[in-house]
Design a protein around this motif. Structure first.
Motif, mmCIF file in Angstrom:
data_model
loop_
_atom_site.group_PDB
_atom_site.id
_atom_site.type_symbol
_atom_site.label_atom_id
_atom_site.label_comp_id
_atom_site.label_asym_id
_atom_site.label_seq_id
_atom_site.Cartn_x
_atom_site.Cartn_y
_atom_site.Cartn_z
ATOM 1 N N THR A 139 0.864 -1.192 0.000
ATOM 2 C CA THR A 139 0.000 0.000 0.000
ATOM 3 C C THR A 139 0.896 1.237 0.000
ATOM 4 O OG1 THR A 139 -0.040 0.122 2.408
ATOM 5 C CG2 THR A 139 -1.792 -1.183 1.342
ATOM 6 N N ALA A 140 0.305 2.384 -0.282
ATOM 7 C CA ALA A 140 1.077 3.632 -0.251
ATOM 8 C C ALA A 140 1.657 3.862 1.141
ATOM 9 C CB ALA A 140 0.187 4.806 -0.657
ATOM 10 N N GLU A 141 0.856 3.550 2.172
ATOM 11 C CA GLU A 141 1.326 3.743 3.545
ATOM 12 C C GLU A 141 2.532 2.842 3.845
ATOM 13 O OE1 GLU A 141 -1.773 3.179 2.641
ATOM 14 O OE2 GLU A 141 -2.961 4.895 3.327
ATOM 15 N N SER B 90 1.803 11.101 1.034
ATOM 16 C CA SER B 90 1.326 11.786 -0.177
ATOM 17 C C SER B 90 2.343 11.659 -1.314
ATOM 18 C CB SER B 90 1.046 13.260 0.113
ATOM 19 O OG SER B 90 2.211 13.903 0.561
ATOM 20 N N ARG C 68 2.161 8.113 -2.581
ATOM 21 C CA ARG C 68 0.931 7.935 -3.355
ATOM 22 C C ARG C 68 1.070 8.549 -4.756
ATOM 23 N NH1 ARG C 68 -2.449 9.412 0.444
ATOM 24 N NH2 ARG C 68 -2.834 7.311 1.169
ATOM 25 N N THR D 127 0.845 6.456 -8.181
ATOM 26 C CA THR D 127 -0.150 6.821 -9.199
ATOM 27 C C THR D 127 0.521 7.028 -10.553
ATOM 28 O OG1 THR D 127 -1.554 7.867 -7.536
ATOM 29 C CG2 THR D 127 -1.925 8.510 -9.825
ATOM 30 N N TYR E 101 -2.998 -1.902 -9.794
ATOM 31 C CA TYR E 101 -3.416 -1.811 -8.394
ATOM 32 C C TYR E 101 -4.798 -2.421 -8.245
ATOM 33 C CZ TYR E 101 -6.519 2.097 -9.563
ATOM 34 O OH TYR E 101 -7.515 2.868 -10.096
ATOM 35 N N SER F 19 -7.794 2.473 0.284
ATOM 36 C CA SER F 19 -6.395 2.172 -0.022
ATOM 37 C C SER F 19 -6.294 1.254 -1.232
ATOM 38 C CB SER F 19 -5.707 1.503 1.167
ATOM 39 O OG SER F 19 -5.487 2.428 2.196
#
Length: 198
Positions: free
Chosen positions: A143-145, A156, A159, A163, A174, A191
């Motif tokens: 995940t981005a986190e 951010s 992310r 993207t 994704y 998410s």
């Protein structure tokens, strides 16, 4: 440069002052009202003596004219330099973002389908997964986190890189994460989990 300390006051109506100022602004020969008044006074005095004005060059007049012509150019040059610096910064940021996206892409899990993702419950319950092993968790959760935690960057920024990665690289995909009602996972319902197609 001559230092001028003496002043002569001239009484004018506001309309006369504005008319004079507008004329000086529109006349490229003069950079200020003071310069115009000095020049015209010298010319008038020479004419009154019955002589033609001397064809001498007043250094102060030339210096003022050059300064008044150079100042706008310097200002424009500074603006151009600022714009170039801004473009360089944007270009550098884009390069950094592309490098970040590529670095994450090379570490993504390779899956035939998003259903092949390991469940968050399985990842968190894995006794062999150390709490300090952010790399292994990032690869498995993806995940981005998780990537932000592993790379030590803002979520951010991670992310944004992810993207763009999906847009730039055809094998990057994704899947939207199903809601997980367990605080241990720290996963939002919106998410995404990122992977490379096998």
């Amino acid at each position: 440069m001559t230092t001028r300390t003496e002043k002569i006051e001239v009484a004018l109506t506001p309309a006369e002052k504005n008319e004079l100022k507008d004329w000086v602004d529109a006349t490229p020969d003069y950079s200020s009202m003071a310069m115009m008044l000095r020049t015209l006074a010298k010319k008038e005095m020479a004419d009154d003596d019955g002589e033609q004005p001397a064809a001498s060059i007043d250094e102060d007049t030339v210096e003022e004219a050059v300064e008044s012509a150079i100042t706008p150019l310097e200002t424009r040059l500074e603006r151009i330099e600022d714009s170039i610096a801004d473009l360089d910064a944007v270009g550098q940021a884009d390069d950094d973002l592309e490098d970040l996206a590529h670095a994450i892409l090379t570490e993504l899990p390779e899956l035939d389908s998003p259903e092949d993702f390991e469940s968050f419950h399985s990842i968190v319950s894995d006794d062999d997964l150390s709490e300090d092993d952010s790399y292994e968790y990032a690869r498995r959760a993806s995940t981005a986190e998780a990537w932000a935690d592993y790379l030590d960057i803002d979520v951010s920024r991670a992310r944004t890189a992810l993207t763009n990665m999906v847009e730039w690289y055809p094998d990057a995909e994704y899947a939207i994460v199903d809601p997980v009602d367990d605080e241990r996972y720290e996963i939002n319902t919106d998410s995404r989990r990122y992977y490379r197609t096998a």
